[in-house]
Design an enzyme around this catalytic site. Structure first.
Site, PDB file in Angstrom:
ATOM      1  N   TYR A 173       0.847  -1.186   0.000  1.00  0.00           N
ATOM      2  CA  TYR A 173       0.000   0.000   0.000  1.00  0.00           C
ATOM      3  C   TYR A 173       0.893   1.251   0.000  1.00  0.00           C
ATOM      4  CZ  TYR A 173      -4.045   2.868   1.271  1.00  0.00           C
ATOM      5  OH  TYR A 173      -5.049   3.798   1.275  1.00  0.00           O
ATOM      6  N   ASN A 208       1.459   3.663   1.871  1.00  0.00           N
ATOM      7  CA  ASN A 208       2.135   4.104   3.097  1.00  0.00           C
ATOM      8  C   ASN A 208       3.262   3.170   3.521  1.00  0.00           C
ATOM      9  OD1 ASN A 208       0.775   1.902   4.185  1.00  0.00           O
ATOM     10  ND2 ASN A 208      -0.703   3.126   5.338  1.00  0.00           N
ATOM     11  N   LYS A 209       3.613   2.203   2.671  1.00  0.00           N
ATOM     12  CA  LYS A 209       4.684   1.256   2.993  1.00  0.00           C
ATOM     13  C   LYS A 209       6.001   1.689   2.347  1.00  0.00           C
ATOM     14  CE  LYS A 209       1.779  -1.424   5.187  1.00  0.00           C
ATOM     15  NZ  LYS A 209       0.493  -0.768   4.922  1.00  0.00           N
ATOM     16  N   HIS A 210       7.107   1.130   2.837  1.00  0.00           N
ATOM     17  CA  HIS A 210       8.430   1.489   2.307  1.00  0.00           C
ATOM     18  C   HIS A 210       8.612   1.032   0.863  1.00  0.00           C
ATOM     19  CE1 HIS A 210      10.149   1.582   6.671  1.00  0.00           C
ATOM     20  NE2 HIS A 210       9.438   2.629   6.384  1.00  0.00           N
ATOM     21  N   VAL A 211       7.886   0.008   0.477  1.00  0.00           N
ATOM     22  CA  VAL A 211       7.826  -0.427  -0.923  1.00  0.00           C
ATOM     23  C   VAL A 211       6.355  -0.404  -1.317  1.00  0.00           C
ATOM     24  CG1 VAL A 211       8.126  -2.368  -2.526  1.00  0.00           C
ATOM     25  CG2 VAL A 211       9.876  -1.884  -0.815  1.00  0.00           C
TER      26      VAL A 211
END
Length: 300
Positions: free
Chosen positions: A197, A199-202
């Site tokens: 998603y 808001n994730k680092h990937v």
């Protein structure tokens, strides 16, 4: 606490968005555009495209696993993980109280019963010391959820799982690039899951991944992801699966994001240190723990 009046809430939302601080702002300055263009020009934009396989292999390698199965989102990855274990109705899965609804929803949709364990007030993660008391004759798995940037203390949980013959489902949705005692998060579960998603680092907008070292669980997860189409008898369905497939377009973005993961984690840690410095003397405010003896926070 008294609820905020709807009118006031609406007014606050209309204020200058420059004053709003998002949880995360995706950084798309790597090979995202180049890979997307290549994907579009190739014509392989569906789940059959080569970028899906490339992303699966790269993510599995990053997590130190043999296999990766790309799906449409992190919640779907949890659903597939529970179903892949082929548990019986009313089998119990231990899960933390502090986590997203997707975890408990996957357990219930899988016909199992969630058994809640409270979380440690310092790290906000599952309290490993409270797990063993929850184990019964019906317990089949522990769903570990790493929260916000610090991993769960895995050693005692792995010991309990081995002692009682329990599966580990590891929700590493927020743990891209994090380690526990030097070993990648996502490497501890019989099945481990990630979310992509924004808001994730990937991120690839939406997306998820199951990773595992088990060839049997890998094969079963792929069947669940793809409506349980079998290679030998495609239209003979021995079980009901889902359409959880990730597109090649999403995978192209995810692959480019993964190439920049180390830099993203470094930046998050810099941001976490800055917030800690600026907010450390605010009365009544509990800040995230920066260090545990088994990991440094990546400040999701």
């Amino acid at each position: 606490m008294q609820a905020m009046p709807i009118k006031l809430f609406s007014t606050l939302r209309r204020r200058n968005m420059a004053d709003w601080i998002p949880v995360n702002q995706p950084c798309l300055t790597g090979n995202e555009e180049a890979y997307l263009i290549d994907c579009v020009r190739s014509g392989w934009i569906s789940s059959e495209g080569p970028y899906v396989k490339r992303f699966e292999a790269a993510m599995a390698a990053k997590a130190g696993r043999r296999f990766g199965v790309a799906v449409c989102n992190g919640s779907a990855a949890l659903d597939a993980a529970v179903q892949a274990l082929d548990l019986a109705k009313d089998d119990e899965i231990i899960v933390p109280t502090f986590t997203i609804i997707s975890c408990v929803a996957a357990i219930i949709r899988g016909g199992c019963r969630p058994v809640l364990v409270d979380c440690d007030q310092k790290t906000w993660n599952m309290d490993a010391s409270a797990i063993e008391a929850k184990v019964t004759a019906r317990t089949r798995a522990i769903m570990v959820v790493h929260i916000y940037g610090l991993p769960v203390d895995m050693d005692p949980i792995l010991s309990i799982a081995q002692r009682y013959g329990l599966y580990i489902i590891e929700d590493a949705a927020e743990m891209h690039g994090q380690t526990y005692r030097g070993k990648p998060c996502g490497s501890f579960g019989h099945l481990s899951t990630f979310s992509f998603y924004p808001n994730k680092h990937v991120t690839c907008g939406e997306g998820g991944m199951l990773v595992t070292d088990s060839e049997q669980l890998d094969n079963r997860s792929r069947l669940i992801r793809n409506l349980f189409f079998q290679s030998a008898r495609r239209y003979v369905h021995e079980e009901l699966g889902y359409n959880l497939r990730m597109t090649s377009l999403q995978a192209a973005v995810g692959l480019a994001q993964l190439e920049c993961l180390d830099a993203a984690v470094q930046k998050k840690r810099w941001m976490g240190a800055l917030y800690t410095e600026l907010l450390h003397d605010v009365p009544g405010l509990q800040l995230p723990v920066a260090h545990m003896e088994y990991a440094d926070n990546i400040f999701w």
